[in-house]
Write an enzyme that holds these catalytic residues in place. Structure first.
Site, PDB file in Angstrom:
ATOM      1  N   TYR A 175      77.561  88.568  29.074  1.00  0.00           N
ATOM      2  CA  TYR A 175      76.211  88.235  28.639  1.00  0.00           C
ATOM      3  C   TYR A 175      76.122  88.161  27.116  1.00  0.00           C
ATOM      4  CZ  TYR A 175      74.590  89.345  33.395  1.00  0.00           C
ATOM      5  OH  TYR A 175      74.381  89.372  34.751  1.00  0.00           O
ATOM      6  N   LYS A 206      80.541  87.247  35.807  1.00  0.00           N
ATOM      7  CA  LYS A 206      79.126  87.110  36.148  1.00  0.00           C
ATOM      8  C   LYS A 206      78.393  86.652  34.887  1.00  0.00           C
ATOM      9  CE  LYS A 206      75.389  89.739  38.416  1.00  0.00           C
ATOM     10  NZ  LYS A 206      74.412  90.089  37.362  1.00  0.00           N
TER      11      LYS A 206
END
Length: 302
Positions: A175, A206
């Protein structure tokens, strides 16, 4: 998909069978991972578990374990301590231990984030052995663009390698966040983050969902899924939305964008138990059973 081609070279010869077994079990032999994310109790504190539109049972952390034990999931990802509290009653859940987490109390505009590793991989493996839980792998979040990214990159690299040495999977939450990150949903930036996960040796990355003018366009994912090479890309689930909309976006992420799964939390657990189980099963059907959106909807309506 030939899963043997997904075994990284840092898995020792004597551990390749174990690694392959974990990959087979968690992906239903497809190479696609349905990750049920239960790490928000730290990341978002109680915001995702109590409030308007959220069933009261979601405030009880055992709700997560009830879902994960009764629904089809590839892995249930949550923190070591939470697992240890409920493991005696839920040993068979396929666990992915999240090794770091941070709260959202300090805004990113005030201070660049650093999410430090809590415990070592070997300690978690030892716990899995004497507790008898079904451990499948490890997870870790890297905040790219933070002034502390060098520390998180170092920890991530060591976690991935150590997990592989013991025959376990490694999933990295990638992220971009910090004062220098202007748009964390920028497709080009997301592709870069996916590529970093590959360079760290991760089995799955992810990532945020890419947007253009505030809208999801599945073709925007192609840059990321190509840049990630043979590291599977998983999109985050995000806030709870309409079921058909969510399942259609998931289907398009996989079949147009080229992702190899999803990481979903709120769109599953912010429902009463029976509904949550059906939603998880619908997501699993698209991700790991190659079902259509209409077939997944029938699971919800059953």
């Amino acid at each position: 998909m030939n899963l043997e081609k997904l075994i990284p070279a840092d898995v020792p010869p004597e551990k390749k069978g174990e690694f392959l077994a974990h990959l087979q079990e968690t992906t239903n032999g497809t190479g696609r991972l349905m990750l049920f994310a239960g790490d928000q109790k730290v990341e978002h504190l109680n915001n995702d578990f109590y409030g308007p539109g959220i069933p009261l049972e979601d405030n009880n952390p055992e709700h997560l374990f009830k879902i994960a034990s009764k629904a089809k999931v590839g892995v249930f990802a949550t923190q070591f301590g939470l697992i240890s509290r409920y493991a005696p009653d839920y040993k068979k859940i396929p666990y992915l231990i999240k090794l770091n987490s941070k709260t959202n109390i300090i805004p990113y505009s005030a201070k660049d984030p650093y999410s430090q590793q809590w415990i070592e991989v070997e300690e978690a493996i030892e716990f899995a052995r004497y507790s008898g839980i079904n451990l499948q792998g490890f997870g870790y979040t890297v905040y790219l663009g933070s002034e502390h990214e060098h520390s998180m990159l170092t920890e991530a690299a060591n976690i991935v390698h150590t997990a592989h040495k013991h025959g376990y999977l490694a999933v990295l939450w990638m992220y971009p966040k910090g004062n220098f990150v202007k748009d964390e949903h920028d497709p080009h930036l997301i592709a870069g983050a996916a590529g970093v996960a590959l360079c760290l040796g991760a089995d799955f990355a992810k990532v945020k969902v890419p947007y253009k003018d505030g809208k999801f366009i599945p073709e925007l994912l192609i840059e990321a899924t190509v840049a990630a090479g043979n590291c599977g890309v998983l999109c985050e689930g995000g806030k709870k939305i309409d079921e058909r909309t969510f399942l259609q976006e998931l289907y398009d992420q996989i079949h147009i964008g080229g992702t190899r799964g999803n990481g979903t939390g709120r769109n599953i657990h912010q429902r009463p138990l029976e509904e949550a189980i059906k939603m998880a099963n619908a997501i699993y059907a698209i991700t790991c059973e190659d079902k259509s959106v209409d077939e997944a909807i029938k699971i919800l309506e059953a």
